[in-house]
Design an enzyme around this catalytic site. Structure first.
Site, PDB file in Angstrom:
ATOM      1  CE  LYS A 162      10.051  78.630 -11.604  1.00  6.00           C
ATOM      2  NZ  LYS A 162       8.727  78.659 -10.806  1.00  6.00           N
TER       3      LYS A 162
ATOM      4  CD  GLU B   9       4.104  66.088 -17.843  1.00  2.00           C
ATOM      5  OE1 GLU B   9       3.163  66.658 -18.455  1.00  2.00           O
ATOM      6  OE2 GLU B   9       4.177  66.046 -16.683  1.00  2.00           O
TER       7      GLU B   9
ATOM      8  N   GLY C 237      10.769  81.184  -6.951  1.00  6.28           N
ATOM      9  CA  GLY C 237      10.614  82.446  -7.845  1.00  6.28           C
ATOM     10  C   GLY C 237       9.677  82.040  -9.031  1.00  6.28           C
ATOM     11  CG  ASP C 238       7.985  85.669 -11.091  1.00  5.02           C
ATOM     12  OD1 ASP C 238       9.406  85.636 -11.463  1.00  5.02           O
ATOM     13  OD2 ASP C 238       7.683  86.536 -10.682  1.00  5.02           O
TER      14      ASP C 238
ATOM     15  N   GLY D  80      12.753  81.390 -13.754  1.00  2.33           N
ATOM     16  CA  GLY D  80      12.640  80.512 -14.861  1.00  2.33           C
ATOM     17  C   GLY D  80      13.640  80.902 -16.059  1.00  2.33           C
TER      18      GLY D  80
ATOM     19  CB  CYS E 257      -0.589  67.397 -17.652  1.00  2.00           C
ATOM     20  SG  CYS E 257       0.337  65.944 -16.994  1.00  2.00           S
TER      21      CYS E 257
ATOM     22  CD  GLU F 172      -3.670  70.989 -19.901  1.00  3.58           C
ATOM     23  OE1 GLU F 172      -3.437  69.963 -19.465  1.00  3.58           O
ATOM     24  OE2 GLU F 172      -2.846  71.962 -20.339  1.00  3.58           O
TER      25      GLU F 172
END
Length: 474
Positions: free
Chosen positions: A172, A247, A203-204, A209, A281, A381
């Site tokens: 995905k 991650e 998909g979202d 997910g 990241c 972040e």
């Protein structure tokens, strides 16, 4: 506008079980460039069934067969690299030069490093004291969820080792940057990837997910994204006790000591923070500076920061592009405004869009001084081109401050003293430490401590993430 509504399941492009259109927005123009369909649990079931069926034969293939597929994939990927450049530029607004030089080559890098790891990996060996055989076997059907900020980098970093290990998979990609993933599916199909080995469902998180994470026939989830979403994946996966590799986020410290080459260190720090429009990241977003040279470093940052310009991703040049979406733009603006309200001093940039860029999700490259490590802009972040500068007095204080974060993905050290570099690096709680502007190769493990995740990707370390270890005795 491109129509990309179909999914790749069981070796064919198929219609979704239910039509749920979503426009893919070019962040530089704020206009739709493609339309995809958001999948559902029914699409996930279909893809997992195909992957489970294909695992029976793919898991038994030889190293030579899997290596041959990777070799064909590399050849086709490189031939179609210009298409990948364009897909990434359109879906996430990465500038053309940066995409051609950094984003797209990341796919080749991971494919090649995985191929080398596959050819050298010892899948079966005797136990240390003899009497048993230790055997590495593919873990099974894998669910792969990848982000939008380095789209093909993370797709290749997961798909390549899963293929090499003998696993089958359902991918995905990010629903807001899906074009590179769809192109990669075409490349694998052209390379002759057997039906069901690789499947893609757009998909979202809530729709696809979560269905993947909880699916009883998925044996492993490999996720890259926010820490919040990583927690959700882990919680959904817990009832089926599947392996979860994560991650996640970061707020990486960058330590500048007074004995560093200050101009070189500041230039590296700004370029690394602003690269990819700050959407990495592991970006060094907390600049910790020895107090004796703090104001000198602040002045250097104020002079160098304006060299980073924003611009149209379609045009050549070393500029940065927009951030990914209106939502992300508003979040970044909120962080910048909070920094000002908390008393941090603007050295460069600030709220609002750069002059002349009213259309597109452009952010001014921003530098704050006078920051403490407890301020919101030092804790959270931001995921945009925003750097915060914090003074420290001693080496021990610098280490404590660097480690005073829930994250632990990367850390950076700038010093003219090699012994200090070694000493400090060993004490930093991060998965990767980069000294004086060094950068890793594709075979160096990548992953984090603490809330930056678990497991390691890249090269042989990524390959091992997708393998089970069996002991055969007698």
């Amino acid at each position: 506008m491109m129509e990309k509504r179909q999914f790749f399941i069981d070796g064919a492009w198929v219609d979704p079980a239910e039509a749920r259109d979503l426009e893919v927005i070019n962040p530089a123009t704020e206009k739709a460039v493609a339309v995809i369909s958001l999948g559902t649990a029914a699409d996930v079931d279909r893809a997992v069934e195909a992957a489970k069926r294909a695992f029976l034969s793919w898991s038994e293939t030889s190293v030579q067969e899997r290596a041959a597929l990777l070799e064909r994939t590399i050849e086709i990927y490189e031939r179609r690299s210009a298409e990948m450049d364009e897909a990434i530029r359109l879906e996430m607004g990465a500038p053309a030069d940066f995409t051609r030089e950094q984003q797209t080559p990341a796919g080749t890098g991971h494919l090649q490093a995985t191929l080398e790891a596959l050819k050298s990996h010892q899948f079966e060996r005797p136990s240390p004291r003899g009497g048993s055989v230790l055997r590495h076997e593919p873990i099974g059907v894998c669910g792969l969820i990848t982000p939008w900020n380095w789209p093909i980098n993370q797709i290749a970093a997961k798909v390549a080792p899963a293929l090499a290990a003998g696993c089958t998979m359902v991918l995905k990609p990010s629903e807001i940057a899906p074009l590179s993933g769809l192109l990669f599916a075409e490349i694998l199909d052209e390379a002759g990837c057997p039906a069901g080995v690789f499947n893609l469902v757009n998909g979202d998180g809530p729709g696809v997910g979560a269905a993947m994470s909880a699916h009883p026939d998925i044996d492993m989830m490999s996720f890259t994204g926010s820490t919040r979403a990583g927690v959700a994946v882990t919680q959904s996966a817990a009832p089926t006790v599947k392996r979860v590799a994560l991650e996640l986020g970061g707020k990486s410290p960058n330590l500048i000591f007074a004995d560093a080459d200050l101009e070189t260190a500041v230039r590296f720090s700004l370029e690394s923070c602003f690269s990819n429009t700050g959407q990495s990241c592991d970006a060094p977003t907390r600049l910790l500076v020895e107090n004796g040279v703090y104001e000198q470093v602040v002045a250097l940052a104020g002079n160098i920061a304006p060299e980073t310009t924003v611009g149209d991703p379609a045009k050549p040049g070393g500029h940065i592009g927009p951030v990914i979406s209106e939502l992300q733009y508003e979040r970044i603006q909120g962080h910048i405004e909070r920094g000002v309200a908390d008393g941090a001093r603007l050295v460069a940039g600030g709220p609002g869009k750069p002059e002349g860029y009213e259309t597109g999700y452009y952010v001014k490259p921003t530098v704050f001084a006078g920051v403490t490590n407890q301020m919101s802009i030092a804790r959270n972040e931001i995921f945009g081109p925003v750097l915060v500068m914090i003074p420290f007095e001693t080496e021990d204080e610098a280490i404590r401050m660097a480690n005073d974060t829930p994250y632990g993905l990367a850390a950076y050290v700038q010093t003219g003293d090699p012994e200090r570099a070694k000493r400090v690096s060993r004490k930093l709680r991060a998965g990767s430490v980069y000294i004086n502007g060094a950068s890793p190769d594709w075979d160096v493990p990548f992953g984090g401590y603490k809330q930056s995740g678990n497991g390691r990707e890249y090269g042989e370390f990524g390959l091992e993430d997708f393998l089970e270890l069996k002991a055969i005795t007698g």
